[in-house]
Design an enzyme around this catalytic site. Structure first.
Site, PDB file in Angstrom:
ATOM      1  N   SER A   1      45.585  67.523  20.337  1.00  0.00           N
ATOM      2  CA  SER A   1      46.725  68.552  20.560  1.00  0.00           C
ATOM      3  C   SER A   1      46.119  70.043  21.034  1.00  0.00           C
ATOM      4  CB  SER A   1      47.515  68.703  19.315  1.00  0.00           C
ATOM      5  OG  SER A   1      48.537  69.725  19.376  1.00  0.00           O
TER       6      SER A   1
ATOM      7  N   TYR B   1      48.443  69.403   9.847  1.00  0.00           N
ATOM      8  CA  TYR B   1      48.540  69.053  11.303  1.00  0.00           C
ATOM      9  C   TYR B   1      47.371  69.551  12.208  1.00  0.00           C
ATOM     10  CZ  TYR B   1      50.206  67.737  15.963  1.00  0.00           C
ATOM     11  OH  TYR B   1      50.452  67.062  17.018  1.00  0.00           O
TER      12      TYR B   1
END
Length: 343
Positions: A190, A202
């Protein structure tokens, strides 16, 4: 006049060289592998989002797709929208036993059990197709996210177990099959593995995916296995489901000690939610094919790229921001995120 002509000639030569380099790059980038209809690819996280679309897209391309879903309803929906060539299996990447069952299924589908009886009589050109050509590690979760101080240790473990530890275990278990095929590993990271914008597990997990992939690529190049990283920007998937994020943030806020409330200020929660709404509604793209096309290229191109940035925000904002000095990146992120107002 002489100097002007010399400068003009130098400029023309420079443009010609740049055009030639670009043409060579585009030609090299567009070259495809052969024998796609003989190759097997395993994709994780196929219940929805990137994985679901990637499985269908690779199926249409001609690959033998083994789509790993967490739930049977997700697997059923995928089978209904794909060709009979696509096979589904259930996989929980946080469960070692589930990974082992998936490995046995993939071995069976790729003919691994029969290989020792056939290897001596198989033609040389057939032997390279034995094994698993591609592994797309796509399974992931995002919630909980929020300020680090609002988290418990279990919150980090919950996300890391899926996004990083599960990815590592799946990769290590399937590496022998990938080495046998001299295949490809495609790991979905990401832009939050390049710029840490939010608290929780995350960003940590995606930074870990970046590091693991870099190390794996350097180790596996000796065995002919390519490792690519996909770095999507913001896209509208279950990972960025605003309702799930907001509900979790509100529960965390209500359970915080009074002194933490006062330190952040009464309006901080709503300001934080507004930032998430901006990210998901304004920046997030609904065109998931921008990501799945990168996956397909990494699996089908003769010369796959090491990194793929997907989405305009990744290409033109987040990735360039990650190369700037830390003090500048901090200044930009502080402008984007809400500030505390002690009450």
């Amino acid at each position: 006049m002489v100097f002007f002509c010399a400068d003009l000639l130098c400029c023309c030569w420079s443009l010609a060289v740049l055009a030639l380099v670009a043409a060579v790059w585009f030609f090299r980038d567009s070259r495809q592998i052969t024998g796609i209809h003989e190759k097997h690819v395993l994709v994780t996280g196929c219940d929805s989002g990137f994985g679901h679309l990637a499985a269908r897209q690779l199926d249409r391309r001609g690959f033998h797709v083994l789509a790993a879903c967490l739930t049977e309803p997700g697997a059923s929906r995928l089978r209904a929208s794909a060709s009979p060539r696509l096979k589904t299996l259930l996989l929980n990447v946080t469960d070692s036993a589930s990974i082992d069952r998936a490995l046995e299924r993939v071995r069976s589908e790729t003919g691994e059990r029969a290989v020792w009886t056939l290897i001596l009589t198989a033609p040389i050109h057939c032997r390279g197709s034995i094994g698993l050509w591609g592994l797309v590690n796509n399974a992931g979760i995002s919630v909980p996210i929020g300020p680090m101080e609002w988290m418990q240790l279990e919150d980090f473990k919950k996300v890391l177990d899926v996004n990083l530890i599960g990815l590592i275990e799946v990769t290590l278990k399937f590496l022998p099959l990938l080495k046998k095929a001299r295949g490809r590993v495609v790991n979905v990271a990401s832009i939050l593995g390049r710029v840490s914008l939010i608290g929780g597990g995350y960003c940590l997990s995606k930074y870990g995916v970046e590091a693991f992939s870099d190390s794996l690529r350097r180790d596996m190049m000796h065995f002919g296995v390519n490792v690519s990283i996909i770095e999507p920007g913001f896209f509208k998937t279950q990972v960025t489901d605003l309702s799930l994020i907001e509900d979790d943030l509100k529960k965390r806020w209500s359970n915080l000690p009074a002194e933490v409330w006062r330190a952040y200020g009464d309006s901080y929660l709503q300001d934080y939610i507004k930032v998430q709404e901006f990210s998901m509604k304004i920046l997030a793209s609904s065109d998931l094919s921008k990501v799945t096309s990168c996956m397909q290229h990494a699996l089908s191109a003769r010369y796959p790229q090491t990194r793929y940035s997907a989405g305009w925000d990744a290409k033109f904002f987040w990735i360039p921001l990650s190369y700037l000095p830390t003090c500048i990146a901090d200044m930009v992120t502080n402008i984007l995120m809400p500030s505390t107002k002690e009450s």
